[in-house]
Design an enzyme around this catalytic site. Structure first.
Site, PDB file in Angstrom:
ATOM      1  N   HIS A   8      -9.069  -3.027   6.348  1.00 18.94           N
ATOM      2  CA  HIS A   8      -7.977  -2.903   6.948  1.00 18.94           C
ATOM      3  C   HIS A   8      -8.237  -2.991   8.293  1.00 18.94           C
ATOM      4  CE1 HIS A   8      -5.181  -1.034   3.774  1.00 18.94           C
ATOM      5  NE2 HIS A   8      -6.290  -1.229   3.420  1.00 18.94           N
ATOM      6  N   ASN A  22       0.752  -1.299   0.139  1.00 18.90           N
ATOM      7  CA  ASN A  22       0.130  -0.053  -0.059  1.00 18.90           C
ATOM      8  C   ASN A  22       0.749   1.190   0.035  1.00 18.90           C
ATOM      9  OD1 ASN A  22      -2.558   0.923  -0.256  1.00 18.90           O
ATOM     10  ND2 ASN A  22      -2.758   1.397   1.832  1.00 18.90           N
ATOM     11  N   ARG A  23       2.329   1.077  -0.388  1.00 24.84           N
ATOM     12  CA  ARG A  23       3.071   2.152  -0.724  1.00 24.84           C
ATOM     13  C   ARG A  23       3.726   2.057  -2.063  1.00 24.84           C
ATOM     14  NH1 ARG A  23       0.488   2.813   3.303  1.00 24.84           N
ATOM     15  NH2 ARG A  23       0.958   3.662   5.154  1.00 24.84           N
ATOM     16  N   TYR A  41      -3.467  11.142   7.895  1.00 24.55           N
ATOM     17  CA  TYR A  41      -1.966  11.167   7.998  1.00 24.55           C
ATOM     18  C   TYR A  41      -1.720  10.953   6.473  1.00 24.55           C
ATOM     19  CZ  TYR A  41      -2.049   6.127   7.818  1.00 24.55           C
ATOM     20  OH  TYR A  41      -2.558   4.629   7.631  1.00 24.55           O
ATOM     21  N   GLU A  62     -11.277   0.758   7.463  1.00 23.46           N
ATOM     22  CA  GLU A  62     -10.796   0.199   8.836  1.00 23.46           C
ATOM     23  C   GLU A  62     -11.632  -0.155   9.657  1.00 23.46           C
ATOM     24  OE1 GLU A  62      -7.444   0.419   9.121  1.00 23.46           O
ATOM     25  OE2 GLU A  62      -6.664   1.827   7.805  1.00 23.46           O
TER      26      GLU A  62
END
Length: 353
Positions: free
Chosen positions: A91, A51-52, A151, A173
Site C-alpha cells: 500500500h 479492502n473493506r 485504526y 505501507e
C-alpha cells in the site's frame, strides 16, 4: 515487478536470490484493484473499497460470500486453492509494516493481537529493520504496528486471510506518497528491496515444516498442525501432506499433529534462528466392532475400504491379525465342546424323565 526481474536476473549469482528461487513458490499479483489503480481511487469499477469487502469476524452480517465484488471472490478462491503460507499486500500513504488484528470487537482503537502475535511481530520487524528508514519512524515504534492499535478497519483482506485461508498476511505501507509517479518507482524499489527479499527468505529460514504420513501404508495425510498455547490450526497440503508453521524463533514449542481416525502425536522443539524440519508418522486408531478388527478411519463398507482393511491387517499389523485368528479359533473349539456337552446333558435328562 522489480522484484520478479531481480530474482530472474540474479538467481544464478546471488545467494539470497538462489535461496528464494529454489525453495519458495512465489506468486506475484501486480494489482488487486486494476480499475481503481487506473482511475487513481480506492474503489473498484463499482466504487467499492475492496479492502473493506471481505467477510469479517466482527461483522456477522458481512459473511455472505456471494455478495462480494468479483475481485474479492477471485482472491478468496485463489487463496484457499493455493494454501499460501504467507503473503503481503503493498500500500501507499504511510511507512509501516502492519499486522493483525485489524479490527476490535467493540470498535475501539487499542492493541488487539491475534493468536500468532509473536510470529507477526517477528515478520513485521524483519521488513521494517531491512528497510532504508522504516524502523526509524517517529510515528510507529520500530516501524511496525498492530492494525487495531493504528485504526480499526473491518472487511479487510489481512484478517480474512489469516482466519480462513491459513495465510499469515502483512499489510505493508511502503511509501508516504499515496500515488507515486512512475519516475519514483526505482527509488521505492531501492528502499524496499532488502525488506522484500528478507521477508520472503524468512519463510525458508524460520518456523517448522515437514510432512505427515500414515504408519500403516505410508500414505500422506492432510492432517492438522497445532501448537500448544496458540489457538490456531495449520492444515497440511491435500496432495503431499506438507505443512509450514510460521513461529517466532528463540522459543520452545509443543507441536501436535492430528487427523481423524489416527492417534495424535506431539513433540516439543526448541526453535532457534533457523527453520526446523519435523515430519510426523501417525498410527491408525483401531477398534473392534462385531468381532472384526477395523481401522476407524477406513470403517465404511465399500470395496475400496475393504481392500485397504485387508492390506492394513496383512501389512505392518500381521502379528495382531495372527493373534486374533488364533483366539478366534480357540473360541470356536470351546463353543463346539460346550455344544456337545449341552446335547449330551439334554439326552441324559430325557432318559431320566
Amino acid at each position: 515487478m522489480f522484484l520478479a526481474n531481480w530474482l530472474c536476473d540474479n538467481h544464478l549469482k546471488d545467494p539470497l536470490a538462489k535461496l528464494i528461487v529454489e525453495n519458495v513458490h512465489l506468486h506475484l499479483l501486480p494489482s488487486l484493484n486494476p480499475d481503481g489503480f487506473t482511475l487513481r481511487k480506492r474503489g473498484n469499477a463499482n466504487n467499492i473499497d475492496l479492502n473493506r469487502d471481505f467477510p469479517d469476524q466482527f461483522l456477522f452480517l458481512n459473511d455472505d460470500e456471494d455478495s462480494r465484488q468479483p475481485e474479492t471472490r477471485a482472491i478468496m478462491n485463489w487463496s484457499r486453492d493455493i494454501q499460501f503460507t504467507a503473503s503481503a499486500t503493498l500500500h501507499g500513504g504511510a511507512l509501516v509494516a502492519n499486522y493483525p488484528w485489524d479490527g476490535t470487537d467493540d470498535k475501539r482503537t487499542f492493541y488487539y493481537g491475534c493468536p500468532d502475535d509473536d510470529a507477526f511481530r517477528f515478520m513485521a520487524s524483519i521488513y521494517s529493520h531491512s528497510h532504508y528508514n522504516m524502523s526509524s519512524s517517529k510515528e510507529f515504534l520500530d516501524g511496525i504496528t498492530n492494525g487495531a492499535a493504528w485504526y480499526p478497519l473491518y472487511g479487510g483482506m489481512q484478517d480474512w486471510n489469516y482466519i480462513h485461508a491459513g495465510c499469515f498476511e502483512l499489510t505493508l505501507e511502503i511509501s508516504d506518497n499515496k500515488w507515486p509517479v512512475a519516475a519514483e518507482l526505482p527509488i521505492i524499489w531501492k528502499y524496499n528491496k532488502m525488506s522484500m527479499l528478507n521477508l520472503v527468505a524468512s519463510l525458508v529460514k524460520t518456523g517448522v515444516h515437514g510432512r505427515i504420513y500414515s504408519s500403516g501404508d505410508g500414505r500422506p495425510l492432510p492432517a492438522s498442525i497445532t501448537v500448544s498455547g496458540i489457538n490456531y490450526t495449520v492444515r497440511a497440503g491435500r496432495t503431499f501432506a506438507d505443512y509450514h508453521r510460521l513461529l517466532a524463533p528463540r522459543d520452545k514449542y509443543e507441536v501436535v499433529a492430528t487427523m481423524p481416525g489416527y492417534k495424535s502425536r506431539n513433540t516439543t522443539i526448541w526453535l532457534d534462528e533457523g527453520a526446523m524440519t519435523l515430519d510426523f508418522v501417525l498410527d491408525p486408531e483401531v477398534s473392534v466392532k462385531g468381532g472384526i478388527l477395523q481401522n476407524v478411519y477406513d470403517c465404511n463398507c465399500d470395496s475400496k475400504s475393504k481392500l485397504e482393511f485387508v492390506e492394513f491387517l496383512w501389512g505392518s499389523h500381521f502379528e495382531v491379525f495372527f493373534v486374533f485368528i488364533v483366539i478366534l479359533g480357540f473360541l470356536c473349539i470351546l463353543f463346539q465342546k460346550r455344544k456337545k456337552v449341552k446335547i449330551s446333558t439334554t439326552k441324559q435328562r430325557t432318559v431320566m424323565v
